[in-house]
Design an enzyme around this catalytic site. Structure first.
Site, PDB file in Angstrom:
ATOM      1  N   CYS A 240     -21.635  -0.444  -8.373  1.00 23.01           N
ATOM      2  CA  CYS A 240     -20.770   0.375  -7.499  1.00 23.01           C
ATOM      3  C   CYS A 240     -20.926   1.850  -7.826  1.00 23.01           C
ATOM      4  O   CYS A 240     -20.909   2.697  -6.926  1.00 23.01           O
ATOM      5  CB  CYS A 240     -19.308  -0.064  -7.631  1.00 23.01           C
ATOM      6  SG  CYS A 240     -18.697  -0.163  -9.310  1.00 23.01           S
TER       7      CYS A 240
ATOM      8  N   ASP B   4       0.826  -1.201   0.000  1.00 23.80           N
ATOM      9  CA  ASP B   4       0.000   0.000   0.000  1.00 23.80           C
ATOM     10  C   ASP B   4       0.870   1.264   0.000  1.00 23.80           C
ATOM     11  O   ASP B   4       2.086   1.192  -0.013  1.00 23.80           O
ATOM     12  CB  ASP B   4      -0.900  -0.054   1.244  1.00 23.80           C
ATOM     13  CG  ASP B   4      -2.046   0.925   1.159  1.00 23.80           C
ATOM     14  OD1 ASP B   4      -2.387   1.345   0.055  1.00 23.80           O
ATOM     15  OD2 ASP B   4      -2.602   1.262   2.215  1.00 23.80           O
TER      16      ASP B   4
HETATM   17  S1  SF4 Z   1     -19.293  -2.707 -11.985  1.00 18.35           S
HETATM   18 FE1  SF4 Z   1     -20.346  -4.274 -10.768  1.00 18.35          FE
HETATM   19  S2  SF4 Z   1     -18.999  -6.043 -10.955  1.00 18.35           S
HETATM   20 FE2  SF4 Z   1     -17.771  -4.263 -11.552  1.00 18.35          FE
HETATM   21  S3  SF4 Z   1     -16.793  -3.576  -9.672  1.00 18.35           S
HETATM   22 FE3  SF4 Z   1     -18.666  -2.418  -9.867  1.00 18.35          FE
HETATM   23  S4  SF4 Z   1     -20.167  -3.561  -8.669  1.00 18.35           S
HETATM   24 FE4  SF4 Z   1     -18.437  -4.939  -9.062  1.00 18.35          FE
END
Ligand code: SF4
Ligand code: SF4
Length: 370
Positions: free
Chosen positions: A195, A135
């Site tokens: 996300c 890190d």
């Molecule tokens: S797009 Fe979906 S699969 Fe890709 S990192 Fe984000 S949450 Fe995870």
């Protein structure tokens, strides 16, 4: 020297030393240099000046250790048992702490194990130059991990493994021997954008690009100034880091609980009542956070983050009293306390629709033991 045999042994030794996956890559990160420069030019690193200072060195491992030709990239899982994601996030009177920080600081442990791996390799070859990194070092660890086949870089910019999700630490051992390299993993995000749409502060500004200045992890951990008001309600009860983009990621259904007892939730964080944590004086904070990564943010920043969470909690005379008692300790902290007191008075329901949605998703059943 049969380097293929040595590479096979390195993977076995790595697992014996507590790493769940070990991969090897070359050091050519030239395709990431333009992207890194743009991220810096856009100011997305916020006040992490060291990132700009190190510039392209981060993409050139041989500048860190002359003679480096390979990087051994390793993964260590940290998901603690009984992580209580949903119940912690859903209860605005409790503090939410990023799951990686519930136990002992990982830096020393991972670095020590990497050093042992280097020593083992050293016994096999006549001469070896090596250096471990964990890190915060001036190195692009995620692109290296991706090249080494540890996973792909998700739209949240973290590394994801098909069989293990993303709840893991990365570490690197730079070496000057021409080991055979591994195949990079393919990107499996597909059309998913969970996300991006779940980020409480819209910090993921493009696929794989996080504006740290908007990210709750940066704001609560790296940033020691006044947190802009526009982010405070969205922070909810997240007082140290944020896991939302990982919590909603479908691949984290496959994450396993850590085998490392050091990463289990420490006793002093067993009760995450906001007021109780806020009432710790500096000596108590330093004592209770001994050996924890949280200790590094210091008592004032800890109180600052808690003050915001208390402003976001439902009205409570106990919270108002605790906040009022802390006034006058520090000017920067006072600004957050005054804001929190005003929020308490207004009694605005702050559970954002995004947070409600996140909690619904998490409650459907994400990682085992969560
Ligand atoms: S797009 Fe979906 S699969 Fe890709 S990192 Fe984000 S949450 Fe995870
Ligand atoms: S850690 Fe939280 S704030 Fe930062 S990008 Fe992920 S979801 Fe957004």
């Amino acid at each position: 020297m049969n380097y293929q045999q040595l590479a096979d042994k390195i993977k076995i030794w790595g697992q014996e030393l507590g790493f769940q996956k070990v991969g090897i890559c070359d050091i050519d990160l030239s395709e990431h240099e333009a992207q890194l420069q743009k991220w810096l030019d856009d100011g997305f690193h916020g006040e992490m000046d060291w990132m700009a200072r190190h510039g392209m060195m981060r993409a050139r491992p041989a500048e860190l250790l002359p003679g480096t030709v390979r990087v051994i990239s390793v993964r260590m899982d940290y998901l603690p048992p009984q992580a209580q994601f949903a119940s912690n996030l859903a209860d605005p009177t409790q503090a939410y702490i990023s799951r990686y920080a519930l136990g002992r600081d990982y830096h020393k442990l991972v670095r020590n194990q990497l050093k042992k791996l280097g020593q083992k390799i050293e016994q096999e070859v006549s001469q070896l130059g090596y250096r471990p990194f964990v890190d915060s070092a001036p190195i692009l660890e995620r692109p290296l991990a991706e090249k080494a086949g540890l996973g792909w870089s998700g739209k949240h910019s973290l590394i994801l493994d098909k069989d293990a999700g993303s709840w893991f630490f990365l570490g690197e051992l730079l070496v000057d021997i021409p080991l055979p390299v591994d195949e990079p993993s393919s990107n499996e995000c597909g059309k998913c954008k969970a996300c991006i749409t779940s980020c409480p502060t819209n910090a993921i500004v493009a696929d794989g690009v996080v504006d740290a200045r908007r990210c709750i992890s940066y704001l609560t951990i790296e940033y020691d100034g006044v947190i802009p008001e526009e982010f405070r309600r969205a922070m909810g009860n997240r007082i140290y880091g944020c896991d939302d983009c990982q919590l909603v990621c479908p691949w984290n259904r496959f994450a396993a609980v850590t085998q490392q007892p050091d990463f289990h939730r420490r006793e002093t964080l067993g009760n995450a009542d906001l007021v109780e944590l806020f009432e710790w004086d500096e000596a108590t904070f330093l004592h209770n956070m001994q050996g924890s990564a949280i200790r590094r943010i210091g008592h004032i920043q800890w109180l600052r983050n808690l003050a915001i969470a208390m402003g976001n909690a439902p009205y409570s005379p106990r919270i108002v009293q605790a906040l009022t008692d802390r006034l006058g300790l520090n000017e920067m902290l006072d600004q957050h306390i005054v804001w929190a007191l005003a929020e308490q008075q207004q009694q605005i329901p702050h559970t954002s629709t995004q947070t409600e949605r996140l909690i619904r998703i998490v409650q459907k059943g994400l990682p085992r033991d969560a």
